[in-house]
Design a protein around this motif. Sequence first.
Motif, PDB file in Angstrom:
ATOM      1  N   LEU A 404       2.635 -30.259 -12.980  1.00  0.00           N
ATOM      2  CA  LEU A 404       2.511 -28.951 -13.614  1.00  0.00           C
ATOM      3  C   LEU A 404       1.857 -27.955 -12.663  1.00  0.00           C
ATOM      4  O   LEU A 404       1.013 -28.310 -11.849  1.00  0.00           O
ATOM      5  N   GLU A 405       2.264 -26.717 -12.777  1.00  0.00           N
ATOM      6  CA  GLU A 405       1.688 -25.634 -11.980  1.00  0.00           C
ATOM      7  C   GLU A 405       0.716 -24.846 -12.844  1.00  0.00           C
ATOM      8  O   GLU A 405       1.122 -24.251 -13.850  1.00  0.00           O
ATOM      9  N   GLU A 406      -0.542 -24.850 -12.461  1.00  0.00           N
ATOM     10  CA  GLU A 406      -1.541 -24.143 -13.255  1.00  0.00           C
ATOM     11  C   GLU A 406      -1.291 -22.648 -13.286  1.00  0.00           C
ATOM     12  O   GLU A 406      -1.737 -21.953 -14.201  1.00  0.00           O
ATOM     13  N   GLN A 407      -0.587 -22.135 -12.291  1.00  0.00           N
ATOM     14  CA  GLN A 407      -0.308 -20.699 -12.254  1.00  0.00           C
ATOM     15  C   GLN A 407       0.849 -20.316 -13.178  1.00  0.00           C
ATOM     16  O   GLN A 407       1.064 -19.135 -13.460  1.00  0.00           O
ATOM     17  N   ASP A 408       1.593 -21.320 -13.652  1.00  0.00           N
ATOM     18  CA  ASP A 408       2.702 -21.061 -14.570  1.00  0.00           C
ATOM     19  C   ASP A 408       2.161 -20.426 -15.844  1.00  0.00           C
ATOM     20  O   ASP A 408       1.179 -20.895 -16.425  1.00  0.00           O
ATOM     21  N   THR A 409       2.810 -19.363 -16.288  1.00  0.00           N
ATOM     22  CA  THR A 409       2.325 -18.664 -17.494  1.00  0.00           C
ATOM     23  C   THR A 409       2.399 -19.551 -18.738  1.00  0.00           C
ATOM     24  O   THR A 409       1.689 -19.315 -19.710  1.00  0.00           O
ATOM     25  N   CYS A 410       3.253 -20.597 -18.692  1.00  0.00           N
ATOM     26  CA  CYS A 410       3.382 -21.505 -19.838  1.00  0.00           C
ATOM     27  C   CYS A 410       2.674 -22.836 -19.594  1.00  0.00           C
ATOM     28  O   CYS A 410       2.978 -23.843 -20.264  1.00  0.00           O
ATOM     29  N   GLU A 412      -0.222 -23.821 -20.389  1.00  0.00           N
ATOM     30  CA  GLU A 412      -0.935 -24.279 -21.581  1.00  0.00           C
ATOM     31  C   GLU A 412      -0.004 -25.058 -22.509  1.00  0.00           C
ATOM     32  O   GLU A 412      -0.372 -26.111 -23.044  1.00  0.00           O
ATOM     33  N   PHE A 413       1.223 -24.560 -22.701  1.00  0.00           N
ATOM     34  CA  PHE A 413       2.198 -25.254 -23.535  1.00  0.00           C
ATOM     35  C   PHE A 413       2.602 -26.584 -22.910  1.00  0.00           C
ATOM     36  O   PHE A 413       2.707 -27.607 -23.599  1.00  0.00           O
ATOM     37  N   GLN A 414       2.860 -26.555 -21.605  1.00  0.00           N
ATOM     38  CA  GLN A 414       3.309 -27.765 -20.925  1.00  0.00           C
ATOM     39  C   GLN A 414       2.224 -28.840 -20.926  1.00  0.00           C
ATOM     40  O   GLN A 414       2.512 -30.029 -21.083  1.00  0.00           O
ATOM     41  N   GLN A 415       0.989 -28.428 -20.761  1.00  0.00           N
ATOM     42  CA  GLN A 415      -0.113 -29.391 -20.766  1.00  0.00           C
ATOM     43  C   GLN A 415      -0.322 -29.982 -22.154  1.00  0.00           C
ATOM     44  O   GLN A 415      -0.552 -31.184 -22.305  1.00  0.00           O
ATOM     45  N   GLN A 416      -0.221 -29.138 -23.187  1.00  0.00           N
ATOM     46  CA  GLN A 416      -0.462 -29.614 -24.551  1.00  0.00           C
ATOM     47  C   GLN A 416       0.571 -30.657 -24.970  1.00  0.00           C
ATOM     48  O   GLN A 416       0.243 -31.640 -25.636  1.00  0.00           O
ATOM     49  N   ARG A 417       1.805 -30.479 -24.579  1.00  0.00           N
ATOM     50  CA  ARG A 417       2.844 -31.421 -24.988  1.00  0.00           C
ATOM     51  C   ARG A 417       2.686 -32.776 -24.312  1.00  0.00           C
ATOM     52  O   ARG A 417       3.235 -33.775 -24.784  1.00  0.00           O
ATOM     53  N   LEU A 418       1.951 -32.822 -23.195  1.00  0.00           N
ATOM     54  CA  LEU A 418       1.700 -34.087 -22.508  1.00  0.00           C
ATOM     55  C   LEU A 418       0.402 -34.758 -22.954  1.00  0.00           C
ATOM     56  O   LEU A 418       0.108 -35.879 -22.543  1.00  0.00           O
ATOM     57  N   THR A 419      -0.356 -34.064 -23.793  1.00  0.00           N
ATOM     58  CA  THR A 419      -1.642 -34.607 -24.234  1.00  0.00           C
ATOM     59  C   THR A 419      -1.438 -35.790 -25.167  1.00  0.00           C
ATOM     60  O   THR A 419      -0.641 -35.726 -26.111  1.00  0.00           O
ATOM     61  N   VAL A 420      -2.150 -36.881 -24.884  1.00  0.00           N
ATOM     62  CA  VAL A 420      -2.144 -38.039 -25.776  1.00  0.00           C
ATOM     63  C   VAL A 420      -3.403 -37.968 -26.633  1.00  0.00           C
ATOM     64  O   VAL A 420      -4.522 -38.102 -26.136  1.00  0.00           O
TER      65      VAL A 420
END
Length: 727
Positions: A404-410, A412-420
């Motif tokens: 994931l790229e932290e600079q990506d505007t999305c 937060e969404f991408q990180q949340q969907r990977l959260t266990v």
Amino acid sequence: MLLRGRPRALGAAALLLLLLLLIGFFLFGGDPDCELGGEREARRGEGGGGDPGSVPGSPTPRVPSDGRLRPRGAAAFDGVPPADPGGHNRSDCIPPPPLPKCELLQVAIVCAGHDSSRDVVTLVKSLLFYRKNPLHLHLVTDAVARNILEMLFHTWMVPAVQISFYNADELKPQVSWIPNKHYSGLYGLMKLVLPSALPPDLARVIVLDTDVTFASDIAELWALFAHFSDKQAIGLVENQSDWYLGNLWRNHRPWPALGRGFNTGVILLQLDRLRQAGWEQMWKLTATRELLTLSATSLADQDIFNAVIKAHPWLVQPLPCIWNVQLSDHTLAERCYSEASDLKVIHWNSPKKLRVKNKHVESFRNLYLTFLEYDGNLLRRELFGCPCPPPPGAEQLQQALAQLEEQDTCFEFQQQRLTVHRVHITFLPHKPPPTQPHDVTLVAQLSMERLQMLEALCRHWPGPMSLALYLTDAEAQQFLRFVETSAVLSARQDVAYHVVYREGSLYPINQLRNVALAQALTPYVFLSDIDFLPAHSLYDYLRASIEQLELGGRRKAALVVPAFETLHYRFRFPSSKAELLTLLDAGSLYTFRYHEWPQGHAPTDYARWREAQAPYRVQWAADYEPYVVVPHDCPRYDPRFVGFGWNKVAHIIELDAQEYELLVLPEAFTIHLPHAPSLDITRFRSNPTYRDCLRALKDEFHQDLSRHYGAAALKYLTALQQPRGPA
């Protein structure tokens, strides 16, 4: 000729050497009584031929005729001041053995039921907080506890923790013949069979009750195995009450014990030695003999352990009392320590638990509550300097997160969907009703802000429910107290509550729905939301409709429950369809979200519903998101949709793509109650980036539809590409 500075240097060196000798004497010499008794007794010789009042391996060389243990370097429970006034039961005068670096520590726990499973979590939190070693937890559980803890540890993903489960039901025949008055029942006797139940190559293990709390690194306790003599096999702390002295009340007749006896809340078991000594035959013969004159055990396994030790005192290695400070009803634990901060393990072995009396109980209670409400996510840390294989799935998860790229505007969404998320299913006692062929479970999710909806929902829906709650560890305890103090909620045993622990900034709505859906136990589920109240008659009506429509077998149908809303916080809930239509015509009710998002429920065709006498079929349309009743094995929700927007829409598309009929029920209805907007809907409305990320997620969903359904997905792609409203 000597140099002028040399005599001065030699004198300084001699003085330094003398100082070091003095320090060494005070640290490692001095009082011979600082030796643990096991080492002293090993030199004296072992076996049963010594003084019958002597406990080989004990810090106390003799049990006086009054039966009172007076250990030196341990607790003096009889009120006689210890030999070292400042050090009763302190082990700082004993040179501690070196702590094993990265050694795998073995821990066994017997656990049964919902409440005990919650206790295990608090115990494990205290273990993980202080530990520096990898752990292997051996959990002897019933089916309920295994179901709960297997899911919990799988989703907790704590590094350097192995879990093994053992079926307690298979062990019951070995102890079921023993009458037991203790509230723990048969499970309170199962520590007796651990030497045979645990793997034969397991040489030693620490055994813990579920009601203990650690205040130190368990490796320090493990290190005490080094003090065992060649024959000692059981490490225990002396019992910190007068129970086994038999003087608590008239005609009090306890099981036999050596002096004050020992408490089995914390045990060090040298399993290989117990097996060699014939432990199984030993304890069974002892129990059989004592039960000839005693009607039952009062303290479960502890009575039998003590009776065995009374007959075979060479087995036991007494441990410093700070490793099991017992807060029982008749506790004398205050004589065990000088400062509350000296303690290593606190044992809440009174049925009163946190309400027990002790001058330091407030301090102990605060420690326990700290771990009870401690954020378990913080315990997912790696062990420093101890390379261990990662938990299952952790490596792949880390690789995905690294991409994931932290600079990506999305981001937060991408990180949340990977959260266990940690998941604690059936957080409270749950007794599902007997399975019936047409039964329906209401499935919903909620956070702390919607907790007040639960009582009204229970009044409207008399059937089973499966609810996922998104909470912090501290909020989970608030929820527990909320249910316990509610007459409505505490009376319902058919409502299953599943805690999904909060992590991340976006609400994982579809993950929550999937948790609740997976735990439903009936053939059908009503997929609802927590801010809706169903018609009082809906539960019975749905079961009758499922039977009449003959939905079993190959027919796949989603029964649509028409949704309405009120803008009034207080209103008279309609008892029938006729009353609802009256309120609708009077402007007290509206079709759901007609003014904000009409396409979400327009295909239900409310005009037709007004006159309908039988179920009627409707066609899917873009953005349709009705509340439906479907078979339990229906498609799961897409967990990529987090926060607000399109989470139900995507699910209805999936149902339609799998050829579910959409049948509207003519007498069914559910009503949305007003509430303050959620944080996610506020962010959706105010943040263009949030909406852009949702659109990107829709595009990804469209691509997956094409891959999964090919040409059949064209109708969705065509409809979804048309300009629409908010979501």
